[in-house]
Design a protein around this motif. Sequence first.
Motif, PDB file in Angstrom:
ATOM      1  N   THR A   1      23.657  19.786  48.802  1.00  0.00           N
ATOM      2  CA  THR A   1      22.275  20.225  48.679  1.00  0.00           C
ATOM      3  C   THR A   1      22.197  21.649  49.207  1.00  0.00           C
ATOM      4  OG1 THR A   1      21.750  19.176  50.808  1.00  0.00           O
ATOM      5  CG2 THR A   1      21.205  17.953  48.812  1.00  0.00           C
ATOM      6  N   ARG A   2      21.190  22.400  48.728  1.00  0.00           N
ATOM      7  CA  ARG A   2      21.115  23.818  49.084  1.00  0.00           C
ATOM      8  C   ARG A   2      19.683  24.201  49.438  1.00  0.00           C
ATOM      9  NH1 ARG A   2      19.449  28.252  46.558  1.00  0.00           N
ATOM     10  NH2 ARG A   2      19.090  27.110  44.602  1.00  0.00           N
TER      11      ARG A   2
ATOM     12  N   GLY B   1      20.595  20.278  44.185  1.00  0.00           N
ATOM     13  CA  GLY B   1      21.334  19.093  44.576  1.00  0.00           C
ATOM     14  C   GLY B   1      20.532  17.818  44.540  1.00  0.00           C
ATOM     15  N   TYR B   2      19.198  17.935  44.412  1.00  0.00           N
ATOM     16  CA  TYR B   2      18.326  16.757  44.322  1.00  0.00           C
ATOM     17  C   TYR B   2      17.737  16.754  42.916  1.00  0.00           C
ATOM     18  CZ  TYR B   2      14.565  13.474  45.500  1.00  0.00           C
ATOM     19  OH  TYR B   2      13.717  12.392  45.538  1.00  0.00           O
ATOM     20  N   ARG B   3      17.956  15.664  42.141  1.00  0.00           N
ATOM     21  CA  ARG B   3      17.657  15.694  40.722  1.00  0.00           C
ATOM     22  C   ARG B   3      16.961  14.413  40.245  1.00  0.00           C
ATOM     23  NH1 ARG B   3      20.835  19.748  38.380  1.00  0.00           N
ATOM     24  NH2 ARG B   3      20.575  18.843  36.295  1.00  0.00           N
ATOM     25  N   TYR B   4      16.221  14.563  39.126  1.00  0.00           N
ATOM     26  CA  TYR B   4      15.727  13.404  38.403  1.00  0.00           C
ATOM     27  C   TYR B   4      16.898  12.767  37.666  1.00  0.00           C
ATOM     28  CZ  TYR B   4      10.937  15.186  38.993  1.00  0.00           C
ATOM     29  OH  TYR B   4       9.749  15.616  39.507  1.00  0.00           O
TER      30      TYR B   4
ATOM     31  N   PRO C   1      23.001   8.677  30.976  1.00  0.00           N
ATOM     32  CA  PRO C   1      22.176   9.304  32.021  1.00  0.00           C
ATOM     33  C   PRO C   1      21.940  10.778  31.733  1.00  0.00           C
ATOM     34  CG  PRO C   1      24.429   9.071  32.768  1.00  0.00           C
ATOM     35  CD  PRO C   1      24.368   8.391  31.428  1.00  0.00           C
ATOM     36  N   VAL C   2      20.756  11.235  32.023  1.00  0.00           N
ATOM     37  CA  VAL C   2      20.394  12.643  31.896  1.00  0.00           C
ATOM     38  C   VAL C   2      19.705  13.057  33.189  1.00  0.00           C
ATOM     39  CG1 VAL C   2      19.050  14.356  30.634  1.00  0.00           C
ATOM     40  CG2 VAL C   2      20.126  12.472  29.406  1.00  0.00           C
ATOM     41  N   SER C   3      20.189  14.107  33.820  1.00  0.00           N
ATOM     42  CA  SER C   3      19.585  14.559  35.074  1.00  0.00           C
ATOM     43  C   SER C   3      19.014  15.954  34.900  1.00  0.00           C
ATOM     44  CB  SER C   3      20.619  14.552  36.207  1.00  0.00           C
ATOM     45  OG  SER C   3      21.621  15.532  35.980  1.00  0.00           O
ATOM     46  N   ARG C   4      18.011  16.240  35.674  1.00  0.00           N
ATOM     47  CA  ARG C   4      17.409  17.573  35.691  1.00  0.00           C
ATOM     48  C   ARG C   4      16.954  17.879  37.104  1.00  0.00           C
ATOM     49  NH1 ARG C   4      11.721  16.488  34.878  1.00  0.00           N
ATOM     50  NH2 ARG C   4      11.417  14.288  34.291  1.00  0.00           N
ATOM     51  N   PRO C   5      16.941  19.140  37.482  1.00  0.00           N
ATOM     52  CA  PRO C   5      16.686  19.496  38.886  1.00  0.00           C
ATOM     53  C   PRO C   5      15.236  19.288  39.296  1.00  0.00           C
ATOM     54  CG  PRO C   5      16.898  21.468  37.542  1.00  0.00           C
ATOM     55  CD  PRO C   5      17.256  20.325  36.654  1.00  0.00           C
TER      56      PRO C   5
ATOM     57  N   PHE D   1      25.323  14.609  42.781  1.00  0.00           N
ATOM     58  CA  PHE D   1      23.988  15.026  43.175  1.00  0.00           C
ATOM     59  C   PHE D   1      23.307  13.893  43.926  1.00  0.00           C
ATOM     60  CE2 PHE D   1      23.832  13.204  38.958  1.00  0.00           C
ATOM     61  CZ  PHE D   1      22.745  12.361  38.990  1.00  0.00           C
ATOM     62  N   TRP D   2      22.071  14.127  44.366  1.00  0.00           N
ATOM     63  CA  TRP D   2      21.253  13.129  45.045  1.00  0.00           C
ATOM     64  C   TRP D   2      20.056  12.804  44.175  1.00  0.00           C
ATOM     65  CZ3 TRP D   2      22.489  11.123  49.908  1.00  0.00           C
ATOM     66  CH2 TRP D   2      23.549  11.758  50.566  1.00  0.00           C
ATOM     67  N   THR D   3      19.627  11.560  44.204  1.00  0.00           N
ATOM     68  CA  THR D   3      18.475  11.124  43.438  1.00  0.00           C
ATOM     69  C   THR D   3      17.801   9.983  44.185  1.00  0.00           C
ATOM     70  OG1 THR D   3      17.723  10.416  41.243  1.00  0.00           O
ATOM     71  CG2 THR D   3      19.761   9.432  42.063  1.00  0.00           C
ATOM     72  N   THR D   4      16.747   9.439  43.606  1.00  0.00           N
ATOM     73  CA  THR D   4      16.066   8.319  44.266  1.00  0.00           C
ATOM     74  C   THR D   4      16.814   7.022  44.010  1.00  0.00           C
ATOM     75  OG1 THR D   4      14.651   7.816  42.378  1.00  0.00           O
ATOM     76  CG2 THR D   4      13.855   9.476  43.927  1.00  0.00           C
ATOM     77  N   SER D   5      16.717   6.107  44.944  1.00  0.00           N
ATOM     78  CA  SER D   5      17.368   4.807  44.764  1.00  0.00           C
ATOM     79  C   SER D   5      16.761   4.043  43.594  1.00  0.00           C
ATOM     80  CB  SER D   5      17.246   3.984  46.054  1.00  0.00           C
ATOM     81  OG  SER D   5      15.877   3.746  46.370  1.00  0.00           O
TER      82      SER D   5
END
Length: 363
Positions: free
Chosen positions: A180-181, A202-205, A232-236, A267-271
């Motif tokens: 994370t930054r 570093g924290y993403r949907y 899966p698709v992630s976005r910041p 990356f990090w995301t919600t549980s």
Amino acid sequence: MVNDKLWHTDLGELDITRPDLGRRELPGLWELLLKDTRTPVSRRQLQCGGVCRQLGYVEWMHVYERQGKRIAAHEAKTAERRHVSNESPEHKAYKERTVRVAIEAGHRAEAEVRTPDGKVRSDVLIYGATAMPTSFEIQRSFETDGSIRRRNKASFDHDILAAWHTDDTQMFNRNEVAWTRTDNNLPPRAIRDGAHLQVRGGYRYLDMEKCDERRARPCLTKRTGKCGKWHPVSRPRQIPYDDFVRGVAAGDVVQAGVKEFRTTFHFWTTSQELDRFEDTAGRSIRPTGPSPRRAASGASPQDPTCRARPRIEVHTGPVLDWGNRSHWSPIGAPCRYCGAPTHLRDEAGRPADKTCAEAQLAN
């Protein structure tokens, strides 16, 4: 390495800056210590009474004089590093803030915690609501990606989840761990006490996307064409640093690793979003945990709390609101529409998370 504090196994603490070493009842004690030349050095019964002893290490020392000055030196050169702090004021400010936020949220947090074997040193170790304690590693100086990976693995081997944080853009972009930054060039006071410290990267949907003709990106499995499955698709997205610390400690913010072709993006995301992906895809993208031997032991040498890892089936949090789940059936039964074994189902047998394409069409 010069050290002012000594610890004698029989006499206790000795201060070489005082003429009588702080033991007025023992005149001539310094001279007696100088005459003691027994080997190994441990037979002289002198240990480091400073940083090493405070951290729980037994480091043997010897004493001598140079140009009339008293000197106490470590036997092991590696022990000298503990007395030299290379931490910047900004690094210390990050640690202080992380500890304060975790404690205010009701969790136990300590700075500079070492495992009993000394192989892992955590900048901040938080004992939260998760099965594993979380080590917040604040990395502001350059370190090779191989060294970061080794340290990350060492933490896992000791039942500790490492959360790596930096304010260096180049280090953040290396992707060897889930970084994370935050913004760089922030003064220590703003880091320690500022109200607007934001996690910028570093924290993403984490969303799900059907791999069909409507998907613009190539198939992650076939590389060409479409497979018809969900990917899966992630976005910041951004989050305040304090909320990130509280979320990780509470288990609401978790690590994930999405593999695209041969590269895994950490990356990090919600549980909630991670559980939704795993329920739909039938596979896990969580970081690899400790060895089976350690997991079976049920306890860590750092914390005697049971390390059982039950699956969390209750989805809560501010990002997704899926309504009242009190009547939902457990995970595991096959979906009536697509047959996947991991969908949550409501009383009518429909996938409650609405990620199954067939269920969406049926509704």
